[in-house]
Design a protein around this motif. Sequence first.
Motif, PDB file in Angstrom:
ATOM      1  N   MET A   4       0.854  -1.183   0.000  1.00 28.41           N
ATOM      2  CA  MET A   4       0.000   0.000   0.000  1.00 28.41           C
ATOM      3  C   MET A   4       0.891   1.234   0.000  1.00 28.41           C
ATOM      4  O   MET A   4       2.110   1.157   0.184  1.00 28.41           O
ATOM      5  CB  MET A   4      -0.886   0.005   1.247  1.00 28.41           C
ATOM      6  CG  MET A   4      -0.087   0.106   2.542  1.00 28.41           C
ATOM      7  SD  MET A   4      -1.115   0.344   3.991  1.00 28.41           S
ATOM      8  CE  MET A   4       0.156   0.483   5.261  1.00 28.41           C
ATOM      9  N   VAL A  26       0.813  -4.122   3.568  1.00 32.80           N
ATOM     10  CA  VAL A  26      -0.437  -3.987   4.310  1.00 32.80           C
ATOM     11  C   VAL A  26      -0.268  -4.731   5.632  1.00 32.80           C
ATOM     12  O   VAL A  26       0.124  -5.896   5.652  1.00 32.80           O
ATOM     13  CB  VAL A  26      -1.622  -4.571   3.518  1.00 32.80           C
ATOM     14  CG1 VAL A  26      -2.892  -4.570   4.359  1.00 32.80           C
ATOM     15  CG2 VAL A  26      -1.835  -3.785   2.229  1.00 32.80           C
ATOM     16  N   LYS A  37      -9.773  -0.176   5.950  1.00 30.53           N
ATOM     17  CA  LYS A  37      -9.460   0.511   4.696  1.00 30.53           C
ATOM     18  C   LYS A  37      -9.818   1.972   4.912  1.00 30.53           C
ATOM     19  O   LYS A  37     -10.987   2.323   5.092  1.00 30.53           O
ATOM     20  CB  LYS A  37     -10.267  -0.063   3.536  1.00 30.53           C
ATOM     21  CG  LYS A  37      -9.943   0.590   2.195  1.00 30.53           C
ATOM     22  CD  LYS A  37     -10.739  -0.055   1.063  1.00 30.53           C
ATOM     23  CE  LYS A  37     -10.354   0.558  -0.282  1.00 30.53           C
ATOM     24  NZ  LYS A  37     -11.111  -0.054  -1.399  1.00 30.53           N
ATOM     25  N   HIS A  39     -10.634   5.706   4.300  1.00 29.56           N
ATOM     26  CA  HIS A  39     -11.235   6.486   3.221  1.00 29.56           C
ATOM     27  C   HIS A  39     -10.832   7.953   3.271  1.00 29.56           C
ATOM     28  O   HIS A  39     -10.778   8.621   2.235  1.00 29.56           O
ATOM     29  CB  HIS A  39     -12.763   6.389   3.290  1.00 29.56           C
ATOM     30  CG  HIS A  39     -13.301   5.023   2.998  1.00 29.56           C
ATOM     31  ND1 HIS A  39     -12.802   4.220   2.001  1.00 29.56           N
ATOM     32  CD2 HIS A  39     -14.302   4.317   3.584  1.00 29.56           C
ATOM     33  CE1 HIS A  39     -13.469   3.079   1.975  1.00 29.56           C
ATOM     34  NE2 HIS A  39     -14.382   3.104   2.928  1.00 29.56           N
ATOM     35  N   GLY A  71     -12.862   5.127   8.022  1.00 29.99           N
ATOM     36  CA  GLY A  71     -12.834   4.128   6.961  1.00 29.99           C
ATOM     37  C   GLY A  71     -13.797   2.996   7.235  1.00 29.99           C
ATOM     38  O   GLY A  71     -14.738   3.130   8.021  1.00 29.99           O
ATOM     39  N   VAL A  74     -12.376  -4.096   7.117  1.00 29.25           N
ATOM     40  CA  VAL A  74     -12.278  -5.139   6.088  1.00 29.25           C
ATOM     41  C   VAL A  74     -11.873  -6.499   6.662  1.00 29.25           C
ATOM     42  O   VAL A  74     -12.035  -7.527   6.007  1.00 29.25           O
ATOM     43  CB  VAL A  74     -11.297  -4.727   4.965  1.00 29.25           C
ATOM     44  CG1 VAL A  74     -11.846  -3.542   4.183  1.00 29.25           C
ATOM     45  CG2 VAL A  74      -9.911  -4.402   5.506  1.00 29.25           C
ATOM     46  N   GLU A 121      -3.148   3.844   3.192  1.00 29.57           N
ATOM     47  CA  GLU A 121      -4.349   3.264   2.598  1.00 29.57           C
ATOM     48  C   GLU A 121      -5.042   2.262   3.511  1.00 29.57           C
ATOM     49  O   GLU A 121      -6.274   2.135   3.488  1.00 29.57           O
ATOM     50  CB  GLU A 121      -3.985   2.602   1.266  1.00 29.57           C
ATOM     51  CG  GLU A 121      -3.558   3.619   0.207  1.00 29.57           C
ATOM     52  CD  GLU A 121      -3.145   2.970  -1.095  1.00 29.57           C
ATOM     53  OE1 GLU A 121      -3.660   3.375  -2.147  1.00 29.57           O
ATOM     54  OE2 GLU A 121      -2.297   2.036  -1.058  1.00 29.57           O
ATOM     55  N   TYR A 122      -4.262   1.548   4.316  1.00 28.19           N
ATOM     56  CA  TYR A 122      -4.833   0.587   5.261  1.00 28.19           C
ATOM     57  C   TYR A 122      -4.140   0.757   6.611  1.00 28.19           C
ATOM     58  O   TYR A 122      -2.950   1.052   6.677  1.00 28.19           O
ATOM     59  CB  TYR A 122      -4.615  -0.861   4.785  1.00 28.19           C
ATOM     60  CG  TYR A 122      -5.412  -1.242   3.565  1.00 28.19           C
ATOM     61  CD1 TYR A 122      -6.662  -1.844   3.681  1.00 28.19           C
ATOM     62  CD2 TYR A 122      -4.918  -1.002   2.294  1.00 28.19           C
ATOM     63  CE1 TYR A 122      -7.398  -2.202   2.565  1.00 28.19           C
ATOM     64  CE2 TYR A 122      -5.646  -1.345   1.156  1.00 28.19           C
ATOM     65  CZ  TYR A 122      -6.882  -1.944   1.308  1.00 28.19           C
ATOM     66  OH  TYR A 122      -7.610  -2.288   0.196  1.00 28.19           O
ATOM     67  N   ASN A 345      -9.180   6.710  -0.011  1.00 25.90           N
ATOM     68  CA  ASN A 345      -9.727   5.666  -0.897  1.00 25.90           C
ATOM     69  C   ASN A 345     -11.175   5.995  -1.244  1.00 25.90           C
ATOM     70  O   ASN A 345     -11.921   6.429  -0.403  1.00 25.90           O
ATOM     71  CB  ASN A 345      -9.702   4.303  -0.178  1.00 25.90           C
ATOM     72  CG  ASN A 345      -8.323   3.684  -0.162  1.00 25.90           C
ATOM     73  OD1 ASN A 345      -7.710   3.534  -1.217  1.00 25.90           O
ATOM     74  ND2 ASN A 345      -7.836   3.338   1.028  1.00 25.90           N
TER      75      ASN A 345
END
Length: 345
Positions: A4, A26, A37, A39, A71, A74, A121-122, A345
């Motif tokens: 990521m 990640v 995840k 956002h 976020g 996940v 991103e994560y 994201n």
Amino acid sequence: MPSMKQWAVQGKDKDFDGLVYQNAPVPKVGESEVLVKLHAASLNYRDLIIPKGMYPFPCGFPIVPGSDGAGEVVEVGSKVTEFKKGDKVATLFNQGHQYGDIDIPATQTGLGGVIDGVLREYGVFNEKGLVKAAKNLTPIENSTLSCAALTSWNALYGLRPLKPGQVVLVQGTGGVSMFALQFAKAAGAIVIATTSSDQKAEKLKKLGADHVINYKTDTNWGETARKLTPDGAGVDYAIEVGGPGTLRQTFKCIKFEGIISVIGFLGGVQPQGEPTILDTLSSICTVRGVYVGSKALMRDMIRAIEANDIHPVVDEKVFTLEQAREAYEYMWAQKHFGKLAIKIN
């Protein structure tokens, strides 16, 4: 292993040159952890001064910056009970501050300072370090709640709860002050705001400020603020973000038994002319340092945001993750109004 994009603060540098955009794996999920995840994220003044070496609380390098993020879950660890895949979440600033007063161990759990933050991103977080996001807000709006919003909520409700009809003073148009204005108006309070421009004054009035004082043209704004309060008694709560640059004027307008919540030092750190401890006696007031707030307080705040359909004030300019350094520079130049957001994201 999947990779990521993330930002990392490698060290102290006056021009943000210590900020590096890089590839990273990640992170894996532990049994009590949650993979999110991300956002959106938002910046605070604190994020700007960490790479400059000016932050007074624990931090280390290298570190993924940013405390405020939102976020979607996940993946969850085998012992996670509070969250499930698909849940919308926001981050808690001090991951170890669950309820009650903050203690020394909790100050060692700041996101983006001691623990890797949200400019990636994560992110993997202990389930204790997340809260369910506000249902009425977008991911960008939810990403503004972790620091500025919770600090404001703590200032108004953490020590002695704000009551309808009381008077709140807010300074400037940064995130903390904007949230304080909104929370105060939702509670039926009177709000006096200070600003440096007529253009910002109009925006403050649209947000509900009852009185606006231009501190550039009225340098003795503390006495002016006092005159605007019922019977000239002073303000019940002052959201103090300027530090030495504004504290003397804040003392001039605080009510007997009022609370000054010291949150920042945008006015600098030089103590010349600053009030002394004895001023708390002559003004008969409480001066309180506020270091964000607990998970319990954040849950209370989110319920209030949902019940009153409060929407954070977010600057019209939104940056991408790749543009994070530009976002730092934009905020450092004080070009923002309200919170400054980064879409991830």
